[in-house]
Scaffold this active site. Structure first.
Site, mmCIF file in Angstrom:
data_model
loop_
_atom_site.group_PDB
_atom_site.id
_atom_site.type_symbol
_atom_site.label_atom_id
_atom_site.label_comp_id
_atom_site.label_asym_id
_atom_site.label_seq_id
_atom_site.Cartn_x
_atom_site.Cartn_y
_atom_site.Cartn_z
ATOM 1 C CG ASP A 115 5.929 13.427 24.329
ATOM 2 O OD1 ASP A 115 5.692 13.793 23.160
ATOM 3 O OD2 ASP A 115 6.385 12.375 24.468
ATOM 4 C CG HIS A 134 11.190 15.556 17.620
ATOM 5 N ND1 HIS A 134 11.813 14.338 17.107
ATOM 6 C CD2 HIS A 134 10.403 15.209 18.576
ATOM 7 C CE1 HIS A 134 10.847 13.245 17.365
ATOM 8 N NE2 HIS A 134 9.879 13.718 18.177
HETATM 9 C C1 HEM Z 1 12.813 9.510 23.540
HETATM 10 C C2 HEM Z 1 12.206 9.772 22.084
HETATM 11 C C3 HEM Z 1 11.377 10.896 21.819
HETATM 12 C C4 HEM Z 1 11.210 12.103 22.356
HETATM 13 C C5 HEM Z 1 12.006 12.613 23.681
HETATM 14 C C6 HEM Z 1 10.156 12.804 21.795
HETATM 15 C C7 HEM Z 1 9.699 14.003 22.362
HETATM 16 C C8 HEM Z 1 8.582 14.655 21.749
HETATM 17 C C9 HEM Z 1 8.088 16.052 21.972
HETATM 18 C C10 HEM Z 1 8.803 16.782 23.220
HETATM 19 C C11 HEM Z 1 7.326 16.442 21.327
HETATM 20 C C12 HEM Z 1 6.461 17.723 21.018
HETATM 21 C C13 HEM Z 1 5.118 17.714 21.967
HETATM 22 C C14 HEM Z 1 4.032 16.961 21.175
HETATM 23 O O1 HEM Z 1 3.631 17.414 20.117
HETATM 24 O O2 HEM Z 1 3.608 16.030 21.566
HETATM 25 C C15 HEM Z 1 6.999 15.541 19.946
HETATM 26 C C16 HEM Z 1 6.278 15.335 18.913
HETATM 27 C C17 HEM Z 1 6.311 14.491 18.066
HETATM 28 N N1 HEM Z 1 7.038 13.283 18.069
HETATM 29 FE FE1 HEM Z 1 8.386 12.534 19.380
HETATM 30 N N2 HEM Z 1 9.756 12.180 20.799
HETATM 31 C C18 HEM Z 1 10.470 10.858 20.864
HETATM 32 C C19 HEM Z 1 10.304 9.916 19.796
HETATM 33 C C20 HEM Z 1 9.527 9.967 18.357
HETATM 34 C C21 HEM Z 1 9.465 9.041 17.733
HETATM 35 C C22 HEM Z 1 10.399 7.630 17.756
HETATM 36 C C23 HEM Z 1 8.741 9.503 16.803
HETATM 37 C C24 HEM Z 1 8.402 8.649 15.249
HETATM 38 C C25 HEM Z 1 9.363 8.269 14.545
HETATM 39 C C26 HEM Z 1 8.256 10.724 17.100
HETATM 40 C C27 HEM Z 1 7.232 11.450 16.621
HETATM 41 C C28 HEM Z 1 6.609 12.490 17.031
HETATM 42 C C29 HEM Z 1 5.569 13.237 16.208
HETATM 43 C C30 HEM Z 1 4.932 12.849 14.926
HETATM 44 C C31 HEM Z 1 5.340 14.587 17.015
HETATM 45 C C32 HEM Z 1 4.384 15.396 16.650
HETATM 46 C C33 HEM Z 1 4.667 16.564 15.672
HETATM 47 C C34 HEM Z 1 3.850 17.354 15.192
HETATM 48 O O3 HEM Z 1 2.558 17.210 14.950
HETATM 49 O O4 HEM Z 1 3.871 18.888 15.559
HETATM 50 N N3 HEM Z 1 8.688 10.962 18.390
HETATM 51 N N4 HEM Z 1 8.152 14.427 20.401
#
Ligand code: HEM
Length: 501
Positions: free
Chosen positions: A194, A338
């Site tokens: 992450d 996601h």
């Molecule tokens: C427990 C809750 C969540 C989990 C397990 C999770 C997990 C992840 C993972 C594994 C990634 C891919 C790795 C990375 O690029 O960092 C990611 C990317 C991302 N997440 Fe989450 N996330 C969560 C909550 C959220 C929330 C609440 C938001 C916003 C509303 C969010 C927004 C994003 C964004 C903007 C990216 C980057 C996308 C990109 O630029 O490719 N995430 N998340």
């Protein structure tokens, strides 16, 4: 009008543009004691030297990077360096308690997260009761260990005379996170790497991103008062409205904090029960459960984007950002995955792009590892002490464009990204399987996480949720000059008619 002076990163709190160095992190939510606004300001003045700036945070990371390189060259282990970082942010209620009455120009911030909960799809009965109380501010404290963290917390509490008659703050609640152990370090509790994809900020991160990525965002996408913080596109579809910021808002940022519980055994069981079929067993091939997980997130557990490596993980690709989704196709990455929901990249080419929606994320895992008993029973323990998840924090200059929009209009929206031109037409993408909530009371579902890898457009139902919101709040993280000259200034309430930017 955007500020024309070049940005000085000494003025910006360190978590926003760089991230505080951390193995452990504490969010200490406080209330300013009734009638103590002026004395609080005095105490705040003593705290300012403890606040970690972006320059300091960058220096710390550089030291670690060089130290690790040197240690690797000499074949020795690089020891943890003792460190601690501190940032401070205020809610709208906190601004009022301080007598700061200028309109900061962000409705979502001013109303607070409790008022926004229904829009985000939260169920208030699942919120921790502490987040239904008045919270005025939060200290974000990081350290290399819990011992150092507690030492910094004690220091701060002493300055605010906490526990004494003349205390100026009282604790509402505190939440502690820690980097997961061993090989899981940097991975959230479902097991995925992450914090990988972050927007590079113009003239701040140039040359620092290790892989060719997306175009940098203008500074004003993250910092108030800078170029790019000039239009409010909310509610969606309305013409941009001009935002007016008070002068003290310059180089501050809005922090959206979310306390998110994760149901890990339930998520793993779902992946196993719906494992994708048709993957030939060969060295390096994933299991069907691994592939399904990767299609829900859009990256493999290593972090490698499935758009670049759709059928097997390749850890060498973990940090790569140089991919653009094919807007008419979800065979490589589902539209509702996601990372595609939260940063649709080329899906929005010709539709205004994604720049104003970008956020900088600073989350940390909380809670213990899954126990053997939970694994056996394939169910999270009801024991609150075993609760685990993500303390999610993100920064942006405009909550209506950033977090709030992303959750409400992208993650929870079955018809996003818009796919009217797809040939042949496919059903609507569905809901973000990780964070999306079905606000229409229909089952959660997405398309493209097919139980058969050849049928990328097949629908998968997942009525259960694996991420539950336990609360949160919106905060404003002021610049260091604003902390000195406005937040800690020895003036009386009501004396804050400052010129606009
Ligand atoms: C427990 C809750 C969540 C989990 C397990 C999770 C997990 C992840 C993972 C594994 C990634 C891919 C790795 C990375 O690029 O960092 C990611 C990317 C991302 N997440 Fe989450 N996330 C969560 C909550 C959220 C929330 C609440 C938001 C916003 C509303 C969010 C927004 C994003 C964004 C903007 C990216 C980057 C996308 C990109 O630029 O490719 N995430 N998340």
């Amino acid at each position: 009008m955007a500020n024309q002076q070049p940005l000085d990163i000494n003025n910006v709190q360190g978590d926003i543009l760089e991230g505080l160095g951390k193995k452990t992190e504490l969010f200490f939510f406080f209330r300013i004691k009734a009638g103590q606004g002026l004395h609080f300001r005095e105490h705040l003045r003593s705290i300012i030297p403890l606040i970690t700036t972006t320059t300091e945070a960058k220096k710390f990371h550089q030291t670690i990077k060089e130290g690790k390189k040197e240690a690797a060259n000499e074949g020795r282990h690089f020891p943890l360096i003792e460190n601690s970082g501190v940032n401070i942010s205020f809610s709208q209620k906190g601004l009022v308690a301080l007598g700061i009455t200028d309109d900061i120009g962000d409705k979502v911030f001013k109303d607070g997260m409790l008022a926004d909960a229904a829009n985000l799809g939260d169920n208030l009965t699942e919120w921790d009761s502490d987040f239904k109380k008045d919270i005025h501010g939060v200290f974000d404290i990081t350290a290399n260990s819990m011992v150092v963290l507690d030492r910094t917390l004690d220091h701060i509490k002493r300055i605010f005379r906490s526990g004494h008659k003349d205390a100026t703050i009282e604790e509402v609640t505190q939440l502690r996170g820690q980097v997961r152990p061993g090989a899981e370090s940097g991975h959230e509790h479902f097991g995925f790497n992450d914090g990988l994809s972050q927007p590079a900020v113009e003239n701040v991160d140039a040359g620092v991103i290790s892989e060719p990525g997306e175009a940098p965002v203008r500074q004003g996408v993250i910092l108030l008062g800078r170029k790019g913080d000039d239009g409010l596109v909310f509610p969606p579809g309305t013409p941009p409205q001009h935002v007016t910021r008070p002068s003290w808002a310059l180089d501050g940022s809005f922090l959206a904090f979310r306390y998110l519980k994760q149901l890990v055994p339930e998520f793993d069981t779902f992946l196993q029960e719906n494992a994708l079929k048709g993957i030939p067993p060969a060295p390096g091939n994933p299991t069907g459960a691994d592939l399904l997980g990767a299609r829900l997130v859009g990256r493999w557990k290593s972090g490698a984007p499935i758009d670049l490596t759709p059928l097997r993980d390749n850890p060498a690709f973990a940090k790569r950002q140089d991919f653009r989704f094919d807007p008419n196709n979800q065979e490589r990455c589902p539209f509702a995955a996601h990372i595609r929901k939260t940063n649709p990249r080329s899906d929005l080419d010709g539709r205004g792009g994604t720049e104003i929606r970008r956020i900088i994320r600073r989350g940390i895992a909380f809670g213990p590892e899954v126990t053997e008993k939970e694994k056996r029973e394939r169910r999270s323990s009801p024991d609150e002490k075993l609760e685990r998840g993500l303390l999610f924090a993100c920064y942006q200059s405009n909550l209506g464009n950033g977090f709030h929009f992303m959750q409400q209009s992208w993650a929870n929206n079955r018809t996003f990204p818009p796919k009217t031109t797809t040939v042949p037409p496919v059903p609507a993408p569905g809901i973000d399987p990780i964070i999306g909530v079905a606000t229409d009371n229909l089952p959660r579902q997405m398309v493209g996480a097919s139980p058969d890898i050849s049928g990328a457009n097949t629908e998968l139902d997942f009525s259960a949720r694996w991420v539950i919101s336990r609360g949160g709040e919106y905060f404003f993280t002021p610049s260091i000059p604003a902390l000195k000259n406005t937040f800690a200034a020895p003036c009386h309430p009501g004396q804050h008619g400052r010129p606009e930017l």
